[in-house]
Design an enzyme around this catalytic site. Structure first.
Site, mmCIF file in Angstrom:
data_model
loop_
_atom_site.group_PDB
_atom_site.id
_atom_site.type_symbol
_atom_site.label_atom_id
_atom_site.label_comp_id
_atom_site.label_asym_id
_atom_site.label_seq_id
_atom_site.Cartn_x
_atom_site.Cartn_y
_atom_site.Cartn_z
ATOM 1 N N SER A 62 50.300 43.494 50.272
ATOM 2 C CA SER A 62 51.311 42.454 50.179
ATOM 3 C C SER A 62 52.473 42.776 51.104
ATOM 4 O O SER A 62 52.273 43.014 52.285
ATOM 5 C CB SER A 62 51.748 42.285 48.717
ATOM 6 O OG SER A 62 52.446 41.069 48.542
ATOM 7 N N HIS A 100 45.672 39.195 43.240
ATOM 8 C CA HIS A 100 46.417 39.711 44.379
ATOM 9 C C HIS A 100 46.464 41.237 44.323
ATOM 10 O O HIS A 100 46.823 41.826 43.314
ATOM 11 C CB HIS A 100 47.835 39.129 44.344
ATOM 12 C CG HIS A 100 48.695 39.509 45.506
ATOM 13 N ND1 HIS A 100 48.231 39.545 46.808
ATOM 14 C CD2 HIS A 100 50.008 39.863 45.563
ATOM 15 C CE1 HIS A 100 49.219 39.896 47.619
ATOM 16 N NE2 HIS A 100 50.305 40.101 46.880
#
Length: 363
Positions: free
Chosen positions: A178, A312
Site C-alpha cells: 500500500s 488489501h
C-alpha cells in the site's frame, strides 16, 4: 483525450538511445525529472560519513551530514539454519506483507524499516518531520518517500561497512504494501544496489499511471488521482499537487518510467483488483514499463501480476510460486524458473491509446 505515455528511450536531446550502455545516462535524466517535479531530491551522502554497529541482531546506522548527525536502527532476523556467512536480506518498508516463508526457506534474512520515524505520513501537516528532516531541515524538498529511500540507502551503506552483521550488501531486496509499497518502489528506483524490488498494491504514486487514473476518474471510476494522492500525505514534494493536479498530461514522465528506474535490475509488481488502486491504471503502467526491460534485453527481470478476490495487502497463495522464482533467481542466485510474467486477471491495458512507441532492441 489524455496524451500517451512518454517514450523512455527518447533522451532529452531528442534522439533515441540505441545502445544498452546509453541507458545509464537516460536513466539519470529520468531520475532528475522525477526529483524535480514529483519526489524532491535525495541527498547524496559520502560513505565516509556513515558507520554501523551490529549487536544482538540489531544494526545501528550513524550518519553525519550537513553539519549534523542522526542515528536509527533495524532488527535483522536470520532464518533458522542459515549459514554463518553473509546471506541476502529483504527490507520491509513498514513491514513485509508477502509470504515470508519464501524468504526464510530460501535463506534470506528479514528486517523491518520504521519509515514513519524517518519521514512522517500522518496527514499533510506532518510534512518535514522525522529523522531525515532533523538532519536536513523541515523545508527540504524531499518527500517522505524520498526520506525513506534515503534511509534504506544508509542501511546498505552501513551493511557494507559492518561485516559482523553477516549480510551480503550485494543481495538486498526491498518490499512494502500500500503506502509502503509506494516507498518500496521509490527505494528500489533510487538505489541501484538493490537487486530486487517488490512493491505490493502500491496504487497512486506507485505502480499506477497518473494519466490512466485521471482518465478513469473522469469516466466515473473510483480511482485515486494525482490531486487526491498529493493532498493525502507528504508522499510527494510540496508543490506536486498544485502544479500537476489539474494538468497531469503536462507531467514529463509517468510511473512506467519511475518503475523503469529499477531497470535492468529485477522488479516484481504485485497488485490487487481494487478500484481505488487503479485496476486498469496499474496494469497499463506495468505493461508499458515491461517494455523497458524488453528493450534492455532482460524481459524476465520485470514481472507484473494483478489478482482479484482477496483483502488489501493479503498475499494470495496463488502468487507464491512467482515470488519464490524471483527470490531464487534474482536475490539468492541460481534460480532457473520462468520469470516472464504479465497478468492482469481481468484488467485492461489499452496500449493503442496509451503507448505510441515500441521498444527498441538496444545493442
Amino acid at each position: 483525450m489524455f496524451d500517451t505515455h512518454h517514450d523512455p528511450f527518447l533522451s532529452l536531446s531528442g534522439s533515441r538511445i540505441t545502445k544498452k550502455s546509453e541507458w545509464a545516462c537516460r536513466r539519470a535524466e529520468i531520475k532528475s525529472q522525477v526529483e524535480t517535479y514529483e519526489s524532491g531530491s535525495k541527498p547524496v551522502v559520502s560513505k565516509d560519513n556513515v558507520t554501523g554497529q551490529f549487536s544482538a541482531n540489531r544494526l545501528t546506522v550513524n550518519v553525519n551530514d550537513a553539519g549534523k548527525s542522526a542515528s536509527f536502527s533495524i532488527n535483522i532476523s536470520r532464518p533458522s539454519g542459515a549459514p554463518a556467512g553473509p546471506i541476502p536480506l529483504v527490507i520491509g518498508i513498514g513491514g513485509n506483507n508477502l509470504d515470508t516463508s519464501v524468504f526464510t526457506q530460501n535463506g534470506v534474512a528479514m528486517a523491518t524499516f520504521d519509515n514513519n520515524a524517518m519521514g512522517a505520513q500522518n496527514g499533510g501537516g506532518s510534512r518535514g518531520t522525522g529523522t531525515f528532516y532533523n538532519l536536513y531541515g523541515s523545508n527540504h524538498s524531499a518527500s517522505s518517500m524520498i526520506a525513506w529511500a534515503w534511509g534504506v540507502s544508509r542501511i546498505i551503506d552501513a551493511l557494507e561497512k559492518t561485516p559482523g552483521a553477516n549480510i551480503d550488501p550485494k543481495r538486498i531486496a526491498v518490499t512494502g504494501c500500500s503506502r509502503n509499497g509506494k516507498g518500496a518502489l521509490t527505494a528500489g528506483a533510487f538505489d541501484e544496489r538493490i537487486v530486487l524490488t517488490i512493491p505490493q498494491e502500491s496504487g497512486a504514486g506507485g505502480s499506477a499511471s497518473w494519466r490512466v487514473s485521471q482518465a478513469g476518474a473522469n469516466a466515473g471510476e473510483n480511482v485515486q488521482t494525482l490531486s487526491s494522492a498529493a493532498s493525502e500525505q507528504p508522499w510527494f514534494r510540496a508543490n506536486f499537487g498544485s502544479t500537476f493536479g489539474n494538468r497531469v498530461t503536462s507531467l514529463p514522465f509517468d510511473h512506467h518510467m519511475v518503475m523503469g528506474l529499477v531497470a535492468p535490475r529485477a522488479l516484481l509488481v504485485i497488485d490487487n483488483r481494487i478500484d481505488w488502486l487503479g485496476i486498469n491504471s496499474t496494469f497499463t503502467a506495468g505493461s508499458i514499463a515491461q517494455q523497458i526491460w524488453k528493450g534492455l534485453g532482460v524481459p524476465d527481470k520485470m514481472g507484473y501480476w494483478q489478482t482479484a478476490a482477496h483483502a488489501h495487502c493479503a498475499f494470495p497463495s496463488s502468487q507464491r510460486a512467482a515470488l519464490d522464482a524471483y527470490v531464487k533467481k534474482f536475490l539468492v542466485g541460481g534460480g532457473t524458473a520462468d520469470t516472464n510474467l504479465l497478468k492482469g486477471d481481468g484488467a485492461t491495458a489499452d496500449l493503442n491509446r496509451w503507448m505510441k512507441w515500441t521498444a527498441p532492441t538496444l545493442q
